[in-house]
Motif scaffolding. Structure first.
Motif, short mmCIF file in Angstrom:
data_model
loop_
_atom_site.label_atom_id
_atom_site.label_comp_id
_atom_site.label_asym_id
_atom_site.label_seq_id
_atom_site.Cartn_x
_atom_site.Cartn_y
_atom_site.Cartn_z
N ALA A 49 -2.87 -3.19 -7.38
CA ALA A 49 -2.42 -3.23 -5.98
C ALA A 49 -3.49 -3.85 -5.08
O ALA A 49 -3.17 -4.63 -4.18
CB ALA A 49 -2.09 -1.82 -5.51
N ARG A 50 -4.74 -3.51 -5.31
CA ARG A 50 -5.81 -4.09 -4.50
C ARG A 50 -5.90 -5.60 -4.71
O ARG A 50 -6.15 -6.36 -3.76
CB ARG A 50 -7.14 -3.44 -4.85
N SER A 110 0.82 -1.21 0.00
CA SER A 110 0.00 0.00 0.00
C SER A 110 0.86 1.26 0.00
O SER A 110 0.57 2.23 -0.72
CB SER A 110 -0.93 0.00 1.21
N ASN A 144 -3.76 1.11 -9.24
CA ASN A 144 -4.42 0.92 -7.95
C ASN A 144 -5.24 -0.36 -7.91
O ASN A 144 -5.28 -1.04 -6.88
CB ASN A 144 -5.32 2.12 -7.66
N MET A 203 2.27 1.82 -3.42
CA MET A 203 1.30 2.36 -4.37
C MET A 203 1.06 3.85 -4.13
O MET A 203 0.83 4.60 -5.08
CB MET A 203 -0.01 1.59 -4.25
N LEU A 204 1.10 4.28 -2.88
CA LEU A 204 1.00 5.72 -2.62
C LEU A 204 2.18 6.47 -3.23
O LEU A 204 2.01 7.53 -3.84
CB LEU A 204 0.95 5.97 -1.11
N THR A 245 -3.41 5.18 -13.78
CA THR A 245 -3.47 5.25 -12.32
C THR A 245 -4.52 4.31 -11.76
O THR A 245 -4.29 3.61 -10.76
CB THR A 245 -3.78 6.70 -11.88
N GLY A 279 1.82 6.58 -6.99
CA GLY A 279 0.86 7.58 -7.43
C GLY A 279 1.48 8.96 -7.55
O GLY A 279 1.20 9.70 -8.49
#
Length: 340
Positions: A325-326, A250, A322, A253-254, A318, A257
């Motif tokens: 990643a989820r 997580s 995400n 991924m932040l 993007t 971004g």
């Protein structure tokens, strides 16, 4: 002679069932749902917030799609494969192949540099450094996250770029045979420099989130591993890293971004050109955000619609990142802190 009288045995009468205890008022309210005004207000605000976010995302997607469709209707080149960007020409021709390549490559370089260093710093602060040393280091990392992008851009253009010639020469001497790190003695304003700068910018984000995740590791897990004779590294490998894996993903991924959408710092460091070079050290390239920032003011109506079309591609990238990643986190539920 005594005569014994025999009395018939009577079966015992079963006891009457006890009456159920009256339900408490709290249980009745729980069965009927949230009835207090505060609960209803909080439920409405929470639900409204979720709906608002979905509506906002839908509105952004609709706006980008509408303006992009106008530009794509006038475009005479292949939008996904063309290396040309001339939306003001007659006829207009523009494509995002170079921008997509530069955005993805620079972000991959940034992640490859930042994630291992950030995880190492987080582990050092939480499991190796004494408190009097870990506290100041964590404070400095927090300050790095507050530095504006324009400051990073100025530092990158005035300090980082002039001092990368030695690194470029070393990579060319030892890895130039691969073609990926071949350097032609140009100014080090390439995608590799952008990747290094982005790695520095996203390092605080990944470090801070990973640090907080590692601090949530149950103390019993670490003590059990130490009791079995594990070393400090074995404790981290068997207890800390599996527990914080989803949190590190997580955090990454932040950081990704921010790397995908970084604008001013990239624009001040990169010498943009619409070419795709095999070598990461060659001057040139471009990213979506950098191209939009540098060309929006001077763009015509068609040019702005073309920039919005490129922004739509970045928006989709993007969302895909995400979503991936989820999916990764969902497949690793057994390693999440909630299930530990």
């Amino acid at each position: 002679m005594d005569i014994k009288t025999h009395r018939p045995t009577v079966p015992p009468t079963p006891a009457a069932p006890a009456a159920p205890a009256p339900a408490a008022p709290q249980d009745k309210r729980a069965a009927r749902g949230a009835t207090r005004p505060g609960d209803r207000i909080f439920l409405g605000l929470s639900r409204g917030s979720g709906i608002f976010v979905l509506a906002l995302m839908a509105a952004i997607a609709a706006f980008l799609t509408y303006r992009a469709s106008i530009a794509l209707g006038e475009n005479e080149a292949n939008f996904f494969t063309s290396f040309e960007w001339n939306p003001s020409g007659v006829p207009p021709k523009f494509g995002v192949a170079v921008l997509a390549f530069g955005t993805v490559v620079s972000s991959i370089i940034a992640m490859a540099i930042a994630v291992p260093i950030a995880v190492g710093i987080a582990l050092f602060i939480t499991h190796y450094a004494p408190r009097r040393l870990g506290g100041p280091i964590a404070y400095v990392i927090d300050l790095l996250a507050a530095v504006p992008s324009i400051v990073y851009g100025l530092w990158g253009a005035l300090v980082l770029v002039p001092h990368l010639e030695g690194l470029y020469g070393w990579l060319d001497d030892y890895l130039g045979w691969t073609g990926v790190f071949e350097w032609n003695d140009g100014a080090p304003r390439s995608l590799f420099t952008v990747g290094i700068l982005l790695a520095i910018m996203i390092l605080p984000i990944i470090t801070n989130v990973s640090r907080e995740v590692f601090r949530q590791v149950p103390r019993m897990h670490e003590e059990a591993a130490l009791a079995l004779g594990a070393t400090r590294w074995e404790v981290i490998r068997m207890s800390v890293l599996p527990f914080g894996r989803s949190g590190v993903i997580s955090a990454s991924m932040l950081g990704l971004g921010r790397a995908l959408g970084e604008t001013m710092a990239v624009a001040m460091v990169l010498s943009s050109s619409f070419d795709i070079n095999v070598s990461l050290l060659d001057t040139g390239g471009g990213t979506f955000a950098q191209n939009i920032a540098s060309k929006f003011n001077e763009a015509t109506v068609t040019g702005r619609d073309a920039l919005i079309a490129s922004g739509l591609v970045l928006f989709v990238i993007t969302l895909l990142v995400n979503g991936a990643a989820r999916m990764i986190i969902a497949r690793r539920k057994e390693y999440s802190g909630a299930n530990a």
